[in-house]
Design an enzyme around this catalytic site. Structure first.
Site, PDB file in Angstrom:
ATOM      1  N   SER A  65      -5.856  25.823 -12.629  1.00 35.50           N
ATOM      2  CA  SER A  65      -4.981  25.607 -11.466  1.00 35.50           C
ATOM      3  C   SER A  65      -3.544  26.054 -11.729  1.00 35.50           C
ATOM      4  O   SER A  65      -2.846  26.490 -10.816  1.00 35.50           O
ATOM      5  CB  SER A  65      -4.990  24.132 -11.075  1.00 35.50           C
ATOM      6  OG  SER A  65      -6.261  23.788 -10.571  1.00 35.50           O
ATOM      7  N   PHE A  66      -3.125  25.932 -12.970  1.00 38.09           N
ATOM      8  CA  PHE A  66      -1.746  26.341 -13.289  1.00 38.09           C
ATOM      9  C   PHE A  66      -1.524  27.816 -12.934  1.00 38.09           C
ATOM     10  O   PHE A  66      -0.398  28.219 -12.604  1.00 38.09           O
ATOM     11  CB  PHE A  66      -1.470  26.099 -14.779  1.00 38.09           C
ATOM     12  CG  PHE A  66      -0.036  26.330 -15.162  1.00 38.09           C
ATOM     13  CD1 PHE A  66       0.936  25.381 -14.864  1.00 38.09           C
ATOM     14  CD2 PHE A  66       0.354  27.497 -15.812  1.00 38.09           C
ATOM     15  CE1 PHE A  66       2.268  25.600 -15.204  1.00 38.09           C
ATOM     16  CE2 PHE A  66       1.683  27.721 -16.148  1.00 38.09           C
ATOM     17  CZ  PHE A  66       2.642  26.768 -15.850  1.00 38.09           C
ATOM     18  N   GLU A  67      -2.582  28.607 -12.991  1.00 36.74           N
ATOM     19  CA  GLU A  67      -2.467  30.048 -12.722  1.00 36.74           C
ATOM     20  C   GLU A  67      -2.594  30.385 -11.229  1.00 36.74           C
ATOM     21  O   GLU A  67      -2.484  31.563 -10.843  1.00 36.74           O
ATOM     22  CB  GLU A  67      -3.545  30.820 -13.515  1.00 36.74           C
ATOM     23  CG  GLU A  67      -3.257  30.973 -14.996  1.00 36.74           C
ATOM     24  CD  GLU A  67      -3.432  29.682 -15.795  1.00 36.74           C
ATOM     25  OE1 GLU A  67      -4.361  28.917 -15.508  1.00 36.74           O
ATOM     26  OE2 GLU A  67      -2.595  29.428 -16.701  1.00 36.74           O
ATOM     27  N   HIS A  97      -0.799  15.587 -18.485  1.00 34.07           N
ATOM     28  CA  HIS A  97      -1.005  17.020 -18.264  1.00 34.07           C
ATOM     29  C   HIS A  97      -1.196  17.332 -16.776  1.00 34.07           C
ATOM     30  O   HIS A  97      -0.626  18.277 -16.249  1.00 34.07           O
ATOM     31  CB  HIS A  97      -2.260  17.437 -19.047  1.00 34.07           C
ATOM     32  CG  HIS A  97      -2.374  18.900 -19.276  1.00 34.07           C
ATOM     33  ND1 HIS A  97      -1.875  19.510 -20.401  1.00 34.07           N
ATOM     34  CD2 HIS A  97      -2.915  19.880 -18.533  1.00 34.07           C
ATOM     35  CE1 HIS A  97      -2.110  20.804 -20.336  1.00 34.07           C
ATOM     36  NE2 HIS A  97      -2.748  21.056 -19.211  1.00 34.07           N
ATOM     37  N   ARG A 136     -14.688  14.564  -2.152  1.00 35.56           N
ATOM     38  CA  ARG A 136     -13.806  15.417  -1.343  1.00 35.56           C
ATOM     39  C   ARG A 136     -14.228  16.882  -1.323  1.00 35.56           C
ATOM     40  O   ARG A 136     -13.483  17.738  -0.841  1.00 35.56           O
ATOM     41  CB  ARG A 136     -12.364  15.288  -1.874  1.00 35.56           C
ATOM     42  CG  ARG A 136     -11.762  13.936  -1.551  1.00 35.56           C
ATOM     43  CD  ARG A 136     -10.581  13.576  -2.429  1.00 35.56           C
ATOM     44  NE  ARG A 136     -10.005  12.278  -2.021  1.00 35.56           N
ATOM     45  CZ  ARG A 136     -10.538  11.090  -2.331  1.00 35.56           C
ATOM     46  NH1 ARG A 136     -11.646  11.018  -3.050  1.00 35.56           N
ATOM     47  NH2 ARG A 136      -9.969   9.977  -1.908  1.00 35.56           N
TER      48      ARG A 136
HETATM   49  C1  DLZ Z   1      -5.652  22.600 -19.644  1.00 33.41           C
HETATM   50  C2  DLZ Z   1      -6.203  22.079 -18.373  1.00 33.41           C
HETATM   51  C3  DLZ Z   1      -6.632  20.748 -18.296  1.00 33.41           C
HETATM   52  C4  DLZ Z   1      -6.545  19.793 -19.431  1.00 33.41           C
HETATM   53  N1  DLZ Z   1      -7.173  20.262 -17.169  1.00 33.41           N
HETATM   54  C5  DLZ Z   1      -7.289  21.076 -16.108  1.00 33.41           C
HETATM   55  C6  DLZ Z   1      -7.862  20.597 -14.898  1.00 33.41           C
HETATM   56  O1  DLZ Z   1      -8.313  19.445 -14.768  1.00 33.41           O
HETATM   57  N2  DLZ Z   1      -7.923  21.449 -13.840  1.00 33.41           N
HETATM   58  C7  DLZ Z   1      -7.458  22.727 -13.908  1.00 33.41           C
HETATM   59  O2  DLZ Z   1      -7.519  23.454 -12.905  1.00 33.41           O
HETATM   60  N3  DLZ Z   1      -6.938  23.216 -15.063  1.00 33.41           N
HETATM   61  C8  DLZ Z   1      -6.850  22.433 -16.129  1.00 33.41           C
HETATM   62  N4  DLZ Z   1      -6.325  22.917 -17.306  1.00 33.41           N
HETATM   63  C9  DLZ Z   1      -5.984  24.358 -17.381  1.00 33.41           C
HETATM   64  C10 DLZ Z   1      -4.595  24.719 -16.830  1.00 33.41           C
HETATM   65  O3  DLZ Z   1      -4.614  24.769 -15.422  1.00 33.41           O
HETATM   66  C11 DLZ Z   1      -4.181  26.124 -17.347  1.00 33.41           C
HETATM   67  O4  DLZ Z   1      -5.211  27.042 -17.077  1.00 33.41           O
HETATM   68  C12 DLZ Z   1      -3.881  26.136 -18.839  1.00 33.41           C
HETATM   69  O5  DLZ Z   1      -2.919  25.151 -19.147  1.00 33.41           O
HETATM   70  C13 DLZ Z   1      -3.342  27.526 -19.276  1.00 33.41           C
HETATM   71  O6  DLZ Z   1      -2.130  27.845 -18.601  1.00 33.41           O
END
Ligand code: DLZ
Length: 171
Positions: A65-67, A97, A136
């Site tokens: 999701s961060f991306e 996180h 959901r």
């Molecule tokens: C690292 C991580 C974790 C612990 N949990 C999730 C999550 O529950 N859902 C999600 O979409 N992504 C998670 N990530 C990955 C981060 O979104 C991201 O891909 C990494 O931190 C690399 O930037």
């Protein structure tokens, strides 16, 4: 407002006008893909029900999701869709996180929307448990992918309506 109070999956889609010329981008996160695939499926079902053509639905995937914001920006720059749905699921773990990811994504998508003038829809589930996520993405609280698609279509229609109106807004 909680999902229990507002479930757009049961909404009457006939209230949405002609969407046959809309182009929609979908960016889906691969993390928790058992959930995000269902959200994406729901979104596509709603788009098609509103006459968006399959060839005008552009899908990409990002690792997590961060991306989502960067993937969405790339899609916007290369394909210029009318709206972009950003779909993810960040389940709370033992640390904070999830909060960093959720806040960062929400802020980035807000900025992208405001700078670009098209909706970048926050279709990210932020549950405490996997069960809340399952509820959901086609469970007892509907499918938030449907809602993301519906919201995108409503915002595109709003933009068109504002463009076409001759009346001055404000003073
Ligand atoms: C690292 C991580 C974790 C612990 N949990 C999730 C999550 O529950 N859902 C999600 O979409 N992504 C998670 N990530 C990955 C981060 O979104 C991201 O891909 C990494 O931190 C690399 O930037």
């Amino acid at each position: 407002m909680s999902s229990a109070d507002k479930n757009l999956s049961s909404i009457d889609l006939s209230s949405i006008g002609d969407c046959s010329e809309f182009t929609i981008g979908i960016v889906t996160s691969e993390w928790n893909d058992g959930i995000t695939k269902k959200l994406t499926k729901g979104a596509i079902k709603t788009l098609k029900a509103c006459k968006v053509k399959a060839k005008n639905i552009i899908q990409i995937q990002v690792p997590g999701s961060f991306e989502l914001p960067l993937g969405a920006k790339m899609l916007y720059q290369e394909k210029s869709p009318d709206a972009i749905l950003c779909i993810g699921c960040v389940i709370k773990g033992e640390t904070k996180h999830n909060e960093y990811i959720n806040n960062s994504v929400a802020k980035a998508l807000t900025s992208l929307s405001l700078v670009s003038g098209i909706p970048f829809i926050f279709g990210v589930l932020t549950p405490d448990t996997k069960q809340q996520a399952l509820d959901r993405c086609g469970g007892k609280h509907g499918n938030k992918g449907d809602e993301a698609a519906y919201t995108a279509l409503k915002m595109i229609a709003l933009k068109q309506e504002i463009k076409s109106t001759k009346t001055k807004i404000g003073f």
